[in-house]
Design a protein around this motif. Structure first.
Motif, PDB file in Angstrom:
ATOM      1  N   LEU A  80       0.832  -1.205   0.000  1.00 44.45           N
ATOM      2  CA  LEU A  80       0.000   0.000   0.000  1.00 44.45           C
ATOM      3  C   LEU A  80       0.870   1.260   0.000  1.00 44.45           C
ATOM      4  O   LEU A  80       0.577   2.222  -0.717  1.00 44.45           O
ATOM      5  N   MET A  81       1.922   1.242   0.807  1.00 41.81           N
ATOM      6  CA  MET A  81       2.810   2.402   0.863  1.00 41.81           C
ATOM      7  C   MET A  81       3.489   2.622  -0.491  1.00 41.81           C
ATOM      8  O   MET A  81       3.647   3.760  -0.936  1.00 41.81           O
ATOM      9  N   THR A  82       3.865   1.556  -1.160  1.00 42.96           N
ATOM     10  CA  THR A  82       4.476   1.666  -2.479  1.00 42.96           C
ATOM     11  C   THR A  82       3.509   2.321  -3.462  1.00 42.96           C
ATOM     12  O   THR A  82       3.896   3.183  -4.253  1.00 42.96           O
ATOM     13  N   PHE A  83       2.242   1.914  -3.398  1.00 46.58           N
ATOM     14  CA  PHE A  83       1.226   2.527  -4.261  1.00 46.58           C
ATOM     15  C   PHE A  83       1.120   4.025  -3.990  1.00 46.58           C
ATOM     16  O   PHE A  83       1.128   4.844  -4.914  1.00 46.58           O
ATOM     17  N   VAL A  84       1.057   4.394  -2.711  1.00 45.56           N
ATOM     18  CA  VAL A  84       0.902   5.802  -2.342  1.00 45.56           C
ATOM     19  C   VAL A  84       2.115   6.620  -2.788  1.00 45.56           C
ATOM     20  O   VAL A  84       1.966   7.678  -3.404  1.00 45.56           O
ATOM     21  N   ILE A  85       3.314   6.131  -2.506  1.00 43.31           N
ATOM     22  CA  ILE A  85       4.491   6.926  -2.876  1.00 43.31           C
ATOM     23  C   ILE A  85       4.738   6.938  -4.380  1.00 43.31           C
ATOM     24  O   ILE A  85       5.413   7.830  -4.888  1.00 43.31           O
ATOM     25  N   SER A  86       4.150   5.979  -5.114  1.00 43.05           N
ATOM     26  CA  SER A  86       4.294   6.015  -6.570  1.00 43.05           C
ATOM     27  C   SER A  86       3.512   7.186  -7.164  1.00 43.05           C
ATOM     28  O   SER A  86       3.784   7.612  -8.282  1.00 43.05           O
ATOM     29  N   LEU A  87       2.560   7.735  -6.398  1.00 45.04           N
ATOM     30  CA  LEU A  87       1.805   8.907  -6.832  1.00 45.04           C
ATOM     31  C   LEU A  87       2.550  10.217  -6.551  1.00 45.04           C
ATOM     32  O   LEU A  87       2.132  11.279  -6.989  1.00 45.04           O
ATOM     33  N   LEU A  88       3.622  10.136  -5.807  1.00 50.18           N
ATOM     34  CA  LEU A  88       4.358  11.312  -5.376  1.00 50.18           C
ATOM     35  C   LEU A  88       4.836  12.214  -6.527  1.00 50.18           C
ATOM     36  O   LEU A  88       4.669  13.438  -6.441  1.00 50.18           O
ATOM     37  N   PRO A  89       5.406  11.678  -7.615  1.00 58.97           N
ATOM     38  CA  PRO A  89       5.831  12.582  -8.701  1.00 58.97           C
ATOM     39  C   PRO A  89       4.685  13.428  -9.268  1.00 58.97           C
ATOM     40  O   PRO A  89       4.837  14.626  -9.509  1.00 58.97           O
ATOM     41  N   TYR A  90       3.535  12.815  -9.433  1.00 58.64           N
ATOM     42  CA  TYR A  90       2.374  13.537  -9.973  1.00 58.64           C
ATOM     43  C   TYR A  90       1.971  14.683  -9.056  1.00 58.64           C
ATOM     44  O   TYR A  90       1.819  15.827  -9.496  1.00 58.64           O
ATOM     45  N   PHE A  91       1.800  14.383  -7.761  1.00 60.20           N
ATOM     46  CA  PHE A  91       1.328  15.403  -6.827  1.00 60.20           C
ATOM     47  C   PHE A  91       2.409  16.432  -6.494  1.00 60.20           C
ATOM     48  O   PHE A  91       2.096  17.575  -6.168  1.00 60.20           O
ATOM     49  N   THR A  92       3.669  16.056  -6.605  1.00 61.99           N
ATOM     50  CA  THR A  92       4.749  17.014  -6.374  1.00 61.99           C
ATOM     51  C   THR A  92       4.735  18.094  -7.443  1.00 61.99           C
ATOM     52  O   THR A  92       4.812  19.294  -7.131  1.00 61.99           O
ATOM     53  N   ILE A  93       4.621  17.710  -8.684  1.00 61.72           N
ATOM     54  CA  ILE A  93       4.608  18.694  -9.771  1.00 61.72           C
ATOM     55  C   ILE A  93       3.314  19.502  -9.757  1.00 61.72           C
ATOM     56  O   ILE A  93       3.325  20.714 -10.012  1.00 61.72           O
ATOM     57  N   TRP A  94       2.195  18.854  -9.434  1.00 57.09           N
ATOM     58  CA  TRP A  94       0.928  19.586  -9.350  1.00 57.09           C
ATOM     59  C   TRP A  94       1.029  20.686  -8.293  1.00 57.09           C
ATOM     60  O   TRP A  94       0.637  21.822  -8.518  1.00 57.09           O
ATOM     61  N   LEU A  95       1.591  20.330  -7.138  1.00 60.81           N
ATOM     62  CA  LEU A  95       1.776  21.323  -6.085  1.00 60.81           C
ATOM     63  C   LEU A  95       2.766  22.403  -6.523  1.00 60.81           C
ATOM     64  O   LEU A  95       2.510  23.597  -6.338  1.00 60.81           O
ATOM     65  N   ALA A  96       3.893  22.001  -7.090  1.00 58.72           N
ATOM     66  CA  ALA A  96       4.931  22.965  -7.476  1.00 58.72           C
ATOM     67  C   ALA A  96       4.399  23.991  -8.470  1.00 58.72           C
ATOM     68  O   ALA A  96       4.809  25.154  -8.437  1.00 58.72           O
ATOM     69  N   ASN A  97       3.487  23.586  -9.330  1.00 54.82           N
ATOM     70  CA  ASN A  97       2.908  24.507 -10.306  1.00 54.82           C
ATOM     71  C   ASN A  97       1.737  25.313  -9.752  1.00 54.82           C
ATOM     72  O   ASN A  97       1.260  26.245 -10.404  1.00 54.82           O
ATOM     73  N   ASN A  98       1.259  24.939  -8.555  1.00 54.31           N
ATOM     74  CA  ASN A  98       0.083  25.595  -7.967  1.00 54.31           C
ATOM     75  C   ASN A  98       0.240  25.745  -6.459  1.00 54.31           C
ATOM     76  O   ASN A  98      -0.605  25.297  -5.690  1.00 54.31           O
ATOM     77  N   VAL A  99       1.325  26.370  -6.027  1.00 54.70           N
ATOM     78  CA  VAL A  99       1.638  26.470  -4.598  1.00 54.70           C
ATOM     79  C   VAL A  99       0.552  27.212  -3.820  1.00 54.70           C
ATOM     80  O   VAL A  99       0.335  26.929  -2.646  1.00 54.70           O
ATOM     81  N   HIS A 100      -0.153  28.112  -4.460  1.00 55.00           N
ATOM     82  CA  HIS A 100      -1.170  28.906  -3.765  1.00 55.00           C
ATOM     83  C   HIS A 100      -2.588  28.400  -4.041  1.00 55.00           C
ATOM     84  O   HIS A 100      -3.534  29.187  -4.044  1.00 55.00           O
ATOM     85  N   SER A 101      -2.727  27.094  -4.241  1.00 57.43           N
ATOM     86  CA  SER A 101      -4.035  26.490  -4.497  1.00 57.43           C
ATOM     87  C   SER A 101      -4.286  25.381  -3.472  1.00 57.43           C
ATOM     88  O   SER A 101      -3.416  24.536  -3.231  1.00 57.43           O
TER      89      SER A 101
END
Length: 193
Positions: A80-101
């Motif tokens: 389960l942890m592997t599944f969750v951390i495999s999503l990390l690249p997607y959410f990292t870039i989403w956050l980086a492009n939208n820090v104030h959202s």
């Protein structure tokens, strides 16, 4: 399952996730320092994610040095942890492009809270399946101090939803630094490396 076999598998997954994470970082728009610095939210988000992945690897490396086998419960939690951390690249870039959202902030924070909870549950499962391993119990990974990073993340959620939208982003950085420092201090106190 033997920990050496599992550790090799888990290390490979973490290496792939870190590689995908770094490949998501865009090049600066021009070859200037200003263009480079313009991307600093992306670099900070990458740093946070990298530190979390590295800390998971380091903690598991130390844990698997004193444990020879892990049971199915720990394997499922790590899955389960592997599944969750495999999503990390997607959410990292989403956050980086939208820090104030708020939505990217929320998802980024949730990934870290869920990862921390799953890592704690996996460690506790390993403790339960190795009740007579003195070396394992001397490491004291079960310390209540290890919950402090989660408390910092919860403060980040409160900040984000009340007065400061990048609160989760900032608290994720503080939380991962706290997580690393606490892990080092607890290992040093137990006489580990």
């Amino acid at each position: 399952m033997e920990t050496t076999r599992f550790e090799t598998f888990f290390d490979a997954i973490l290496a792939i996730i870190i590689t995908v994470l770094v490949l998501k970082i865009p090049q600066p728009a021009s070859p200037t320092l200003e263009a480079f610095l313009h991307l600093n939210p992306i670099y900070i988000a990458y740093l946070i994610s990298f530190l979390v992945l590295y800390n998971i690897w380091y903690a598991n490396h130390n844990l698997f040095q004193v444990v020879d086998t892990i049971d199915n419960t720990a394997l499922w939690i790590y899955g389960l942890m592997t599944f969750v951390i495999s999503l990390l690249p997607y959410f990292t870039i989403w956050l980086a492009n939208n820090v104030h959202s708020i939505p990217p902030e929320t998802m980024f924070g949730l990934i870290f809270i869920i990862t921390h909870i799953l890592n704690t549950l996996a460690t506790r499962a390993i403790y339960r399946s190795n009740p007579y391993n003195k070396q394992l119990h001397e490491l004291n990974f079960n310390s209540y101090y290890m919950n402090l990073p989660t408390i910092v993340l919860i403060i980040g959620f409160i900040l984000t939803y009340t007065i400061f939208v990048p609160g989760i982003y900032i608290c994720c950085l503080l939380s991962v630094v706290l997580w690393i420092l606490l892990g080092r201090l607890l290992r040093r106190h137990a006489g580990g490396n």
